[in-house]
Design an enzyme around this catalytic site. Structure first.
Site, PDB file in Angstrom:
ATOM      1  N   PHE A  88       1.221  -1.688   0.032  1.00 21.03           N
ATOM      2  CA  PHE A  88       0.182   0.113   0.119  1.00 21.03           C
ATOM      3  C   PHE A  88       1.335   1.058  -0.075  1.00 21.03           C
ATOM      4  O   PHE A  88       1.799   1.402   1.046  1.00 21.03           O
ATOM      5  CB  PHE A  88      -0.811   0.096   1.285  1.00 21.03           C
ATOM      6  CG  PHE A  88      -1.945   1.254   1.064  1.00 21.03           C
ATOM      7  CD1 PHE A  88      -3.011   1.180   0.725  1.00 21.03           C
ATOM      8  CD2 PHE A  88      -1.204   2.688   2.487  1.00 21.03           C
ATOM      9  CE1 PHE A  88      -3.458   2.920   0.821  1.00 21.03           C
ATOM     10  CE2 PHE A  88      -2.483   3.153   2.734  1.00 21.03           C
ATOM     11  CZ  PHE A  88      -3.560   3.360   1.765  1.00 21.03           C
ATOM     12  N   ASN A 187      -2.983   1.171  10.540  1.00 17.82           N
ATOM     13  CA  ASN A 187      -4.219   1.710   9.436  1.00 17.82           C
ATOM     14  C   ASN A 187      -4.670   0.396   9.011  1.00 17.82           C
ATOM     15  O   ASN A 187      -3.661   0.191   7.844  1.00 17.82           O
ATOM     16  CB  ASN A 187      -3.441   2.444   8.375  1.00 17.82           C
ATOM     17  CG  ASN A 187      -3.946   2.972   7.143  1.00 17.82           C
ATOM     18  OD1 ASN A 187      -5.074   2.860   7.327  1.00 17.82           O
ATOM     19  ND2 ASN A 187      -3.324   3.414   6.204  1.00 17.82           N
ATOM     20  N   PRO A 188      -5.471  -0.340   9.019  1.00 15.97           N
ATOM     21  CA  PRO A 188      -5.720  -1.034   8.724  1.00 15.97           C
ATOM     22  C   PRO A 188      -7.136  -1.431   7.546  1.00 15.97           C
ATOM     23  O   PRO A 188      -7.111  -0.292   6.963  1.00 15.97           O
ATOM     24  CB  PRO A 188      -6.420  -2.062   9.778  1.00 15.97           C
ATOM     25  CG  PRO A 188      -7.189  -0.492  10.579  1.00 15.97           C
ATOM     26  CD  PRO A 188      -5.829   0.735  10.256  1.00 15.97           C
TER      27      PRO A 188
END
Length: 284
Positions: A88, A187-188
């Site tokens: 990400f 920050n899942p």
């Protein structure tokens, strides 16, 4: 004006037509990367040194491939991180939550605070905390093998020996630290299944396992963060967890007083949208 600056102007127009949000900046970043100079030095590139690979990069960006995949770098707070397919790309919104975490750690009356970053991805949050909180010990948790490899590269390069990387699931990570952690940050994945991200850079290039949460509302990973934070934190420790802008209320409710949470707050990003929830554990 040099030949390269003329080409950057043409590239800016192409990227703008393709809907790229920051066409001039991206054209200049690609040009700087290809020619091995800083953006402020683009005017120094001689016409004879123009590299046609610039237009290959522009074409990739025009197709909405993330700029960070083209240059291989993402900037996050004071860091330059290696990123690419399989991890990400960290976003400015997460910098706000990271800043909040750093401020809480700097205010603590703790000589060497212990921090856990659940689902570290590229290592952006963990490395920023290690860089900006001088004596912090940071544990970065990442179960996905592709993201783990990117985190390992960044931590080896910039971790200063104070970030420990663990190939564990955020739901049951680090039982050896139960009750000893000063701050948990995460920050899942939180996008609900079936939702379609608006930006092509996110939809088509970010790994879906880092985007889409489990459960009907996409918040099962946030619930796992809450349970893990409750287990890891010492009394008075803090948690911060990111969410989508429309999820502020349901995430707020996950951190219930019945489970020992105090001072639960919804907090906003730079665009004044609800972006992360913070709470303190186990003290009146």
């Amino acid at each position: 004006m040099t030949f390269l600056l003329d080409e950057i102007a043409l590239a800016t127009a192409r990227l703008a037509e393709a809907g790229v949000p920051s066409p001039r900046t991206d054209a200049e970043e690609i040009a700087a990367y290809v020619h091995g100079v800083r953006r402020s030095e683009l005017h120094t590139v001689a016409d004879a040194d123009f590299d046609a690979l610039f237009w290959e990069g522009v074409a990739r960006r025009e197709a909405r491939e993330p700029l960070q995949h083209i240059t291989g770098r993402a900037y996050f707070r004071y860091l330059s991180l290696e990123v690419g397919p399989g991890v990400f790309v960290p976003r400015p919104e997460t910098e706000v939550m990271t800043g909040w975490a750093i401020e809480r750690l700097q205010e603590m009356d703790v000589a060497s605070p212990v921090v856990v970053d659940l689902g570290t991805g590229s290592g952006a949050i963990a490395l920023s905390i290690a860089q900006e909180v001088a004596l912090a010990t940071v544990h970065a948790v990442e179960v996905d093998p592709d993201a783990y490899r990117w985190a390992k590269r960044n931590i080896l390069e910039q971790g200063q020996g104070r970030v420990q990387l663990h190939p564990e699931d955020l739901a049951d990570a680090l039982p050896e630290l139960n009750g000893q952690v000063d701050l948990v940050v995460s920050n899942p994945p939180y996008i609900p299944p079936g939702a379609i991200p608006r930006d092509p850079e996110v939809r088509d290039y970010d790994p879906h396992r880092a985007l889409f949460g489990s459960g009907r509302d996409g918040l099962d990973e946030v619930r796992a963060v809450e349970r893990t934070a409750r287990r890891l934190l010492r009394p008075g420790g803090f948690v911060a967890v990111e969410h989508a802008d429309e999820q502020g209320t349901p995430v707020y409710l996950i951190f219930s007083e019945e489970n020992g949470w105090r001072d639960v707050r919804s907090r906003q990003d730079l665009a004044r949208r609800d972006r992360f929830v913070t709470a303190r554990f186990g003290q009146e």
